[in-house]
Write an enzyme that holds these catalytic residues in place. Structure first.
Site, short mmCIF file in Angstrom:
data_model
loop_
_atom_site.label_atom_id
_atom_site.label_comp_id
_atom_site.label_asym_id
_atom_site.label_seq_id
_atom_site.Cartn_x
_atom_site.Cartn_y
_atom_site.Cartn_z
N ASN A 24 2.09 -2.10 -4.58
CA ASN A 24 0.79 -1.42 -4.69
C ASN A 24 -0.01 -2.13 -5.77
O ASN A 24 0.54 -2.52 -6.80
CB ASN A 24 0.97 0.07 -5.06
CG ASN A 24 -0.28 0.87 -4.75
OD1 ASN A 24 -0.47 1.36 -3.63
ND2 ASN A 24 -1.16 1.00 -5.72
N ARG A 25 -1.30 -2.29 -5.53
CA ARG A 25 -2.14 -3.00 -6.51
C ARG A 25 -2.17 -2.24 -7.85
O ARG A 25 -1.86 -1.04 -7.90
CB ARG A 25 -3.55 -3.16 -5.95
CG ARG A 25 -4.24 -1.83 -5.81
CD ARG A 25 -5.60 -1.94 -5.20
NE ARG A 25 -6.14 -0.59 -5.00
CZ ARG A 25 -7.33 -0.34 -4.51
NH1 ARG A 25 -8.10 -1.33 -4.11
NH2 ARG A 25 -7.76 0.89 -4.37
N LYS A 59 -5.12 2.06 19.94
CA LYS A 59 -5.12 3.13 18.94
C LYS A 59 -6.52 3.74 18.82
O LYS A 59 -6.69 4.95 18.65
CB LYS A 59 -4.66 2.60 17.56
CG LYS A 59 -4.77 3.61 16.42
CD LYS A 59 -3.90 4.81 16.66
CE LYS A 59 -3.84 5.93 15.67
NZ LYS A 59 -4.68 6.06 14.54
N SER A 62 0.35 6.20 15.19
CA SER A 62 -0.10 7.58 15.36
C SER A 62 1.00 8.54 14.95
O SER A 62 2.18 8.26 15.11
CB SER A 62 -0.50 7.86 16.81
OG SER A 62 -0.84 9.23 16.95
N GLY A 63 0.58 9.69 14.45
CA GLY A 63 1.53 10.73 14.08
C GLY A 63 1.26 11.29 12.70
O GLY A 63 1.96 12.19 12.25
N GLY A 64 0.26 10.71 12.03
CA GLY A 64 -0.07 11.19 10.69
C GLY A 64 1.08 10.95 9.73
O GLY A 64 2.00 10.18 10.00
N HIS A 101 -6.94 6.00 21.65
CA HIS A 101 -6.11 7.17 21.28
C HIS A 101 -6.94 8.12 20.42
O HIS A 101 -6.99 9.33 20.66
CB HIS A 101 -4.86 6.68 20.55
CG HIS A 101 -4.10 7.72 19.78
ND1 HIS A 101 -4.56 8.29 18.61
CD2 HIS A 101 -2.90 8.31 20.02
CE1 HIS A 101 -3.68 9.17 18.16
NE2 HIS A 101 -2.66 9.20 19.00
N ASN A 102 -7.61 7.57 19.41
CA ASN A 102 -8.40 8.42 18.51
C ASN A 102 -9.58 9.04 19.24
O ASN A 102 -9.95 10.18 18.95
CB ASN A 102 -8.87 7.61 17.31
CG ASN A 102 -7.75 7.43 16.29
OD1 ASN A 102 -6.57 7.57 16.63
ND2 ASN A 102 -8.09 7.11 15.06
N ARG A 106 -36.79 1.06 37.63
CA ARG A 106 -36.54 -0.20 36.90
C ARG A 106 -37.34 -1.34 37.53
O ARG A 106 -37.89 -2.21 36.85
CB ARG A 106 -35.05 -0.55 36.93
CG ARG A 106 -34.18 0.37 36.09
CD ARG A 106 -32.71 -0.01 36.19
NE ARG A 106 -32.44 -1.30 35.62
CZ ARG A 106 -31.99 -2.37 36.28
NH1 ARG A 106 -31.78 -2.28 37.59
NH2 ARG A 106 -31.77 -3.51 35.68
N GLY A 147 0.84 -1.21 0.00
CA GLY A 147 0.00 0.00 0.00
C GLY A 147 0.86 1.24 0.00
O GLY A 147 1.50 1.56 1.01
N HIS A 203 -36.96 -5.51 37.98
CA HIS A 203 -35.54 -5.83 37.84
C HIS A 203 -34.82 -5.98 39.18
O HIS A 203 -33.69 -6.46 39.23
CB HIS A 203 -34.84 -4.77 36.98
CG HIS A 203 -35.34 -4.75 35.57
ND1 HIS A 203 -35.30 -5.87 34.76
CD2 HIS A 203 -35.93 -3.77 34.83
CE1 HIS A 203 -35.82 -5.58 33.57
NE2 HIS A 203 -36.23 -4.32 33.61
N GLY A 218 1.63 4.73 3.71
CA GLY A 218 2.52 3.63 3.31
C GLY A 218 3.82 4.17 2.72
O GLY A 218 4.91 3.67 3.03
N GLU A 253 -8.28 11.82 21.06
CA GLU A 253 -7.95 12.84 20.04
C GLU A 253 -9.21 13.63 19.63
O GLU A 253 -9.17 14.86 19.53
CB GLU A 253 -7.35 12.10 18.84
CG GLU A 253 -7.05 12.92 17.61
CD GLU A 253 -6.56 12.00 16.47
OE1 GLU A 253 -5.49 11.39 16.62
OE2 GLU A 253 -7.27 11.89 15.45
#
Ligand code: 3PG
Length: 470
Positions: free
Chosen positions: A34-35, A190, A135-137, A193-194, A445, A11, A451, A16, A197
């Site tokens: 890469n395809r 991750k 992470s880190g873009g 993490h997002n 409840r 990729g 319940h 990538g 973020e």
């Protein structure tokens, strides 16, 4: 072929290609794949190899079989593909081409349960699988990302040295890369993490809107304020990019941000994080509020329509920049508290032995979440497993009641929605309340659903019913 790649990267999109350049800069010979899609993706790997002299053109492929055969055994591959079907598709093909002992790393934002399913699928052929959050873009992938590893521990030991080499280094020079647990632990963390973020971004957006009313739309002044916060405990990557973003103007002098349509998108990890908190019973109201703020923003036409029927008027109230900054800092503590608490709960649920200090350490550099706060947490989590138990947080919170009141009054008075700031405040109030109103919930409840509930002086496993005349 005698010159084989020591790693194969699948990729050649932005992430990538950047990760490949990072590996190459560290002296690794790479096979690139890469395809091929006629007219859309043609010779993508070869074009990249031609662009950078450290790649070798005859190690750039469009044939998956040739690519696999060009990698030294046991083969080590990283998939840098969009989450979802693309991963399943390539794994179907790789399963046939690879051999026992080969290692595949999924470096995308895959859903952690998918990662576990894929690990079992590949295990049938004794192919080892690692789910790796990155992470880190684009910049992080190129210069040193934060790497969250989950899956096969033995496979991790094989690739550890190489991943440590390409990862970011923290303030003490340690790699921001660590094994966090079996199965989908890397991708789960991750995802959290997002989620954190999302809330960090939303908090900055709320601060931005408050500052817009405070400075009556002067972007330069807002930028100055955010820049001044960088010299303090508030500092972090997201704060820095926000003030940088605000410094852009077009040729006519309009601030660039003011030209962007106010509808936020997302790619799904925030929703997964919100759902996971609900599933495992770990309150994550900030990331959920941030996600919903994006959804609300995307309903632009409805917002316009409903704005015409609202007759709320603005009320005067005051706030100081110092108060806003203090509340912003505290909200960030609470956001991080919820995120790390969620990791703790998930570890119990999924039997992972993840150290929070390690997570904070690997997020302290290279990651989108890197900040002064994260650096502090890397040390503080060695002594305490909960942010709400940390003295610095408690002391700061205990001196802040007036500041919260001012921010909440100012936002309300100026008709500014503050979903994340108010979620922080409500969470703190709820978590510091020895008696809650949940006795009434339990009674309700029991009334309609029989319940059952526990009396105050009973053990938690007893179950009673009320004297209701239903
Ligand atoms: C990430 O940080 O991994 C993603 O870029 C988050 O993307 P989103 O904000 O579009 O969900």
């Amino acid at each position: 072929m005698n010159k084989k790649g020591s790693w194969g990267i699948v990729g050649m999109g932005v992430m990538g290609a950047s990760l490949s350049r990072n590996f190459a800069a560290h002296g690794y010979k790479l096979s690139l794949y890469n395809r091929y899609i006629k007219g859309k993706e043609e010779k993508v790997a070869l074009k990249l190899a031609r662009k950078y002299s450290f790649f070798e053109e005859d190690l750039a492929f469009e044939s998956l079989e040739d690519f696999v055969n060009s990698i030294r055994k046991p083969r080590k591959l990283i998939l840098m593909l969009p989450a979802g079907e693309a991963i399943d598709e390539i794994l179907q093909n790789l399963k046939i081409l690879l051999q026992k002992g080969d290692i595949i790393i999924d470096g995308g934002n895959s859903e952690f349960k998918d990662t576990e399913r894929r690990a079992s699928f590949l295990k049938e052929n004794e192919i080892q699988f690692i789910g790796m959050g990155i992470s880190g873009g684009q910049k992080g992938a190129l210069e040193g990302p934060s790497l969250m590893i989950g899956g096969d521990r033995k496979a991790y030991e094989t690739v550890k040295k190489d991943l440590n080499n390409i990862a970011a280094k923290d303030s003490k020079g340690n790699p921001c890369c660590s094994f966090l647990g079996s199965g989908g632990a890397g991708h789960y963390i991750k995802m959290v993490h997002n989620g954190i973020e999302y809330a960090e971004m939303q908090l900055l957006a709320e601060v931005f809107e408050i500052l817009m009313t405070y400075f009556k739309l002067d972007f330069k002044l807002i930028q100055n304020v955010l820049e001044s916060w960088q010299n303090s405990y508030s500092d972090g990557y997201l704060l820095r990019i926000t003030s940088t973003i605000l410094s852009y103007y077009d040729s006519e002098g309009s601030n660039f941000v003011s030209k962007i349509l106010d509808k936020a998108s997302n790619k799904g990890t925030g929703a997964w994080a919100a759902i996971s908190g609900a599933v495992i019973g770990s309150p994550n109201s900030l990331m959920t509020a941030a996600l919903h703020a994006r959804y609300t923003s995307s309903m632009k036409s409805k917002r316009i329509e409903f704005s015409k029927t609202s007759n709320f008027t603005k009320k005067k109230s005051s706030i100081s920049l110092k108060q806003l900054k203090k509340v912003y800092d505290l909200c960030r503590w609470i956001n991080h508290h919820q995120g790390f608490d969620m990791i703790n709960t998930a570890c119990k649920e999924y039997n992972w032995k993840t150290e929070l200090a390690t997570v904070a350490q690997i997020w302290s550099e290279g990651s989108i979440l890197k900040s002064k706060l994260m650096e502090t947490l890397g040390t503080s989590f060695c002594n305490s497993s909960s942010i709400m138990k940390m003295e610095t947080f408690q002391n700061s919170m205990n001196k802040s009641q007036k500041d919260w009141n001012s921010v909440i009054n100012y936002s309300g008075g100026n008709l500014i929605p503050i979903p994340c700031i108010s979620a922080s405040w409500n969470y703190f109030l709820a978590m510091t309340q020895p008696f809650s109103n949940a006795n009434l919930i339990q009674a309700q409840r029991d009334f309609f659903g029989a319940h059952g509930f526990v009396f105050i002086d009973q053990k938690e496993n007893s179950l009673n019913h009320g004297p209701w005349n239903r």
